[in-house]
Write an enzyme that holds these catalytic residues in place. Sequence first.
Site, PDB file in Angstrom:
ATOM      1  N   CYS A 339       1.219  -1.334  -0.151  1.00 41.93           N
ATOM      2  CA  CYS A 339      -0.238  -0.163  -0.262  1.00 41.93           C
ATOM      3  C   CYS A 339       0.421   1.027   0.050  1.00 41.93           C
ATOM      4  CB  CYS A 339      -0.645   0.213   1.452  1.00 41.93           C
ATOM      5  SG  CYS A 339      -2.771   0.840   0.963  1.00 41.93           S
ATOM      6  N   HIS A 428      -3.851  -5.487   0.697  1.00 43.68           N
ATOM      7  CA  HIS A 428      -3.332  -5.842   2.678  1.00 43.68           C
ATOM      8  C   HIS A 428      -4.258  -7.405   2.728  1.00 43.68           C
ATOM      9  CE1 HIS A 428      -2.410  -1.843   4.096  1.00 43.68           C
ATOM     10  NE2 HIS A 428      -3.139  -1.611   2.784  1.00 43.68           N
TER      11      HIS A 428
END
Length: 509
Positions: A339, A428
Amino acid sequence: MVQGAVLVAGTTSDAGKSAVVAGICRWLHRRGVSVAPFKAQNMSNNSVVTPDGGEIGRAQAMQAFASGIAPSVDLNPVLLKPGGDRTSQVVVRGRADGQVSALSYRHRTAALSDVVADSLARLRARHDVVVCEGAGSPAEINLRATDLANMGFARRNDLPVLVVGDIDRGGVLAHLFGTLAVLDPADQALIAGFVINKFRGDPRLLDPGLDRLRELTGRPTLGVLPFAEGLWLDAEDSLSAVADGVLGRPAPPRGGQWLRVAVVRFPRISNATDAEALACEPGVAVRYVTEPSRIADTDVVVLPGTKATVSDLAWLRASGMADAVRAHAAAGRPVLGICGGYQMLGHTVSDPDGAEAAPGTTVAGLGLLDLEIAFDPVKHLATPTATAWGETVTGYEIHHGRVVRSGDPGLIGDEGSDRGNVLGTHWHGLAENDGFRRRLLTRLADEAGRTGFAVAQDTSFAAERTRQVDLLADLVEHHLDTSSLEHVIGHGAPPDLPVLTSGLAASPA
């Protein structure tokens, strides 16, 4: 069958509220009770995407797992995500809804109180029991007038309150007494009892203090929970993890070598729980690191998520960590970005509309991936499924940054980047997929030259998470007065409880 609700408050942040709520939820679920967790307002950068498409605190998702239900935005209707020392993004029922300062947030709490009440009402209509979690401490009397999650919340919903104190910090009896004493009489009337958490030693040594606490307050201590070394998954706040300490309790390696993983602990780190799945593997030693020397002697560097990509990238450079990461990659050793950490690995990061940084900001990345990132004011939330390296994988996405150009092969189909020893993804939760995690670790070990490392074929992240929530339930079942707990949930705080006078009580709401 017990029916009702209770609020678990804490004398301090990190007193163990989240764990106690999860333990009570799991204990009730194992007894066939329909139960749900609830946190009116959370402040955390560890969050997940729910099946109903919103964003909530990670702890509430863990508590939902313990309760045997799917997470939903009703479990955490207000989430504050700090992006700076004095500002936070407000997430309302799963969707980002502007930025606030500590002072300006007070003007929003009246409207948010209705949002909180609606979510709680829906949960109470669907479940026999709702176990609510406070935020910070109910003794923060400076915030009482605009309180959404502690005694203001309890008063509005007529909820009994249990106060948890962490004895490992010291002074727990004073913390419990003082928390009660500073509250106004109407708030005190809802405090039904105390729970002591993280005790080491023989609880009989504590008995005289608990007896005296009951004499002074008229409230019982419902139990003393022992310190449990095996609890470490799904931490509410990764900043509570000690830098340089090994994460979790890694089992010895199955092969002849350990694999050493350094996770950079950014000042605004988010969803660092991605590292926990790696730490479940035997022979994998995961550490949070904050200075360059810790990268020099590690095998794998992970740049995790962050709520403030631009400012944390500046910190990475100022701390000397950026040069250390580049040197690590230049030596052919693996770097994994997730991310915000993935975004930092590219050539540029731009924020034309000021989604996280000043409008018009453009900064250089580390240049380890052929990647350009631009921030969008609309946050992207998703729970994707795909195939990667022959394995079916699921994950979740929470980010403003979008890939506007990439010249590298994808990591998961077209998503992410795979440039040999430097990898990146916006997803994630990838390492929670057991088959993918084994392939990932095998590849990272090969890139790092740790040819003696071998993955375990029997490690299950889901089974480890189940074991930990069952351990929490065991602690509740064996160390709390569960009959009294049931009575509090079903009937509220006892009437005519004594009122302590200290001269410090908050003004009545």
